[in-house]
Scaffold this active site. Structure first.
Site, PDB file in Angstrom:
ATOM      1  N   TYR A  97      -4.671  -6.071   3.801  1.00 43.07           N
ATOM      2  CA  TYR A  97      -5.720  -5.102   3.472  1.00 43.07           C
ATOM      3  C   TYR A  97      -5.192  -4.078   2.470  1.00 43.07           C
ATOM      4  O   TYR A  97      -5.833  -3.771   1.454  1.00 43.07           O
ATOM      5  CB  TYR A  97      -6.197  -4.410   4.743  1.00 43.07           C
ATOM      6  CG  TYR A  97      -7.083  -3.211   4.501  1.00 43.07           C
ATOM      7  CD1 TYR A  97      -8.386  -3.366   4.058  1.00 43.07           C
ATOM      8  CD2 TYR A  97      -6.609  -1.917   4.720  1.00 43.07           C
ATOM      9  CE1 TYR A  97      -9.194  -2.256   3.830  1.00 43.07           C
ATOM     10  CE2 TYR A  97      -7.401  -0.809   4.504  1.00 43.07           C
ATOM     11  CZ  TYR A  97      -8.706  -0.980   4.062  1.00 43.07           C
ATOM     12  OH  TYR A  97      -9.497   0.112   3.830  1.00 43.07           O
ATOM     13  N   CYS A 127     -10.985   8.751   8.104  1.00 50.33           N
ATOM     14  CA  CYS A 127     -12.271   9.442   7.989  1.00 50.33           C
ATOM     15  C   CYS A 127     -13.183   9.035   9.142  1.00 50.33           C
ATOM     16  O   CYS A 127     -13.783   7.956   9.136  1.00 50.33           O
ATOM     17  CB  CYS A 127     -12.920   9.137   6.645  1.00 50.33           C
ATOM     18  SG  CYS A 127     -14.353  10.197   6.308  1.00 50.33           S
TER      19      CYS A 127
END
Length: 262
Positions: A138, A168
């Site tokens: 990733y 986040c």
């Protein structure tokens, strides 16, 4: 005069945060693979960023792009999609923006693009422009996204801002997030600053709040006029302590990713 911002991947968590607090002076053109039921006044379009024709159509007539679309994890079930979507899709977005004359593109990168970097000695903050050291496949795709942004900035003069997003979420849920948390409000402030600020070339910036335990630099955000207001320390009493075997992971940008993924 109101300008138009294309948001890819807008049905995801970050896109939903932005809907609560859209950047001032901007109308949002929202897009995703699966389009939710639109609220009054919302402009939604179905878009798979791996489709270059559809991506070109979505970019037509916009003034800037916020590219949030992509595969957001490193699970085995989605690993085969990481490169086609995160890398190929980013190329399609940058191609389409270039062809449409869009000057400003914000790319949602990740701390995992640089996840093998460790906390600098002596309490020095880690710079916004630290070189890529991805901590997972990733992270590799996010590092490739950043390289594409740099190429299009150099080759075509696109103004690219790389948002190296920390963690986040609505609130921090781990000891690591007390350092890496990016609040929903600060995410929206970061996007607004990245749209407003003069930018030359390809500019990386940490996506992180004003956390007491933050050890990532503030210089990139300062240069953009990004002034975070939230601090994860407000939630510290609710966060469970890190298990002893995971404490060394707090010394790397990517947390447990460098040790736990292939």
């Amino acid at each position: 005069m109101q300008r138009t911002l294309l948001v890819t991947g807008a049905a995801g968590m970050l896109g939903r945060f932005l809907l609560r607090r859209p950047p001032e002076g901007w109308a949002l053109r929202l897009s995703d693979v699966a389009v939710p039921e639109a609220a009054p006044g919302e402009d939604w379009r179905q878009l798979d960023v791996t489709d270059p024709v559809a991506t070109a159509a979505a970019c037509d007539g916009v003034d800037a792009v916020l590219h949030l679309g992509g595969v957001a994890n490193n699970l085995a079930a989605t690993r085969d999609r990481l490169i086609p979507v995160n890398v190929g899709g980013t190329r399609n977005v940058l191609d389409a923006a270039t062809a449409a004359g869009v000057r400003r593109v914000l790319l949602a990168s990740s701390n995992h693009a640089v996840g093998f970097h460790r906390r600098p000695p002596g309490g020095r903050p880690l710079p916004d422009d630290v070189a890529c050291r991805p901590d997972s496949l990733y992270g590799v795709t996010k590092a490739a996204m950043e390289s594409l942004g740099g190429f299009y900035a150099d080759r075509y003069g696109t103004e690219v801002v790389l948002l190296r997003i920390g963690s986040c979420f609505e609130r921090p849920t781990s000891a690591r997030m007390l350092a890496t948390w990016l609040s929903p409000g600060d995410f929206c402030r970061l996007v607004g600053a990245a749209l407003r600020a003069p930018v030359t070339g390809c500019v990386p910036v940490w996506g992180v709040s004003a956390n007491t335990r933050r050890w990532w630099s503030t210089e990139g955000g300062d240069a953009l006029g990004y002034h975070p207001r939230d601090d994860a320390e407000a939630f510290a009493a609710e966060v469970p302590p890190e298990p002893a075997e995971q404490v060394p992971a707090a010394e790397t940008v990517g947390g447990s990713f460098p040790a736990g993924t292939r």
